[in-house]
Design an enzyme around this catalytic site. Sequence first.
Site, short mmCIF file in Angstrom:
data_model
loop_
_atom_site.label_atom_id
_atom_site.label_comp_id
_atom_site.label_asym_id
_atom_site.label_seq_id
_atom_site.Cartn_x
_atom_site.Cartn_y
_atom_site.Cartn_z
N GLY A 148 0.84 -1.18 0.00
CA GLY A 148 0.00 0.00 0.00
C GLY A 148 0.88 1.24 0.00
N CYS A 149 0.42 2.31 -0.63
CA CYS A 149 1.26 3.52 -0.71
C CYS A 149 1.44 4.15 0.66
CB CYS A 149 0.68 4.52 -1.71
SG CYS A 149 -1.07 4.90 -1.50
N ASN A 150 0.39 4.18 1.48
CA ASN A 150 0.53 4.68 2.85
C ASN A 150 1.45 3.78 3.65
OD1 ASN A 150 -1.37 6.66 2.23
ND2 ASN A 150 -3.07 5.54 3.13
#
Length: 342
Positions: A148-150
């Site tokens: 996930g980017c976060n």
Amino acid sequence: MTHKIAILGASGYTGAELVRLIATHPTMEITALSADRKAGMTMGAVFPHLRHLTLPTLVRIEEIDFADVDLVFCALPHATSQEVIAGLPRHLKVVDLSADFRLRDPVEYEKWYGKPHAAPELQKEAVYGLTEFYRDEIRGARLVAGTGCNAATGQYAIRPLIEAAVIDLDEIVIDLKAAVSGAGRSLKENLLHAELSEGYQAYAAGGTHRHLGEFDQEFSKAAGRPVQVQFTPHLIPANRGILATVYLRGDAAAVHDALAKAYENETFIKVLPMGEHPSTKHVRGSNFVHIGVVADRLPGRVMVIAALDNLTKGSSGQALQNANLMLGGEETAGLMLAPVFP
């Protein structure tokens, strides 16, 4: 040697970003692009910024002949990738950009995504795609699960500190700001310009965000014992970028030293001089991560601030970095573009 590439779900933001990056790649050729509602259209019609490229017309997945394809990027929605990847020929290497293979434990997957995993055998096979920490496993993998980017942003800021034992593992707070493209290209009322612009809001607060499953999994593995963090993401009226401010208990000099040592040989991760702050503007459109360390006025407190582009290093750039390793190529190929500024 030229490697033939297919991109499934090419009509979304991450699919377009993959095309942009691969367009100047020295050893990759895009031979197939898929879409659902936009099948039959050209990429130039769907994304006018790509109209200068000669690309295959978008088709449905079932129309693609995978016989000569070397690697597939799967940029499909969450819960769709599982069944699609399970049906692909076994000779294909696959980089999945969705959440479908990020969590190793089927029980954890069902907890965070609300349904049983449809391809548990593939789930066991998948390698977690945080490149700088799983490089050796990624080289030999057939299936890599993009982070996930976060989750990537938070891990770049914190993971070396857990491994170096320089922070209190029970006091980790991640305050993160994410641009709107992280929500995808589908029409959503809360993402309309009139709803989003001039505003700033928290979402998935109180421990409900799905990327917490990745934090739990990866931080606990690094620490050798359970680690749970407080994490609140915020939606900001920007197109690209993530900025995470992480609040920690520890010595600022030791924290900065641990990060500098961990990343001293990493091309894409830049630890700034002590006290300097990163900005999403300084990594926009690039595969770079900037990390800053700031001592708090309260003794024994420190902030780590990390910035990356959610569509590049947070997703499609990371995917290409992993694909380079899987195909035995230069890890940085196609990824040394300088950030776009201002």
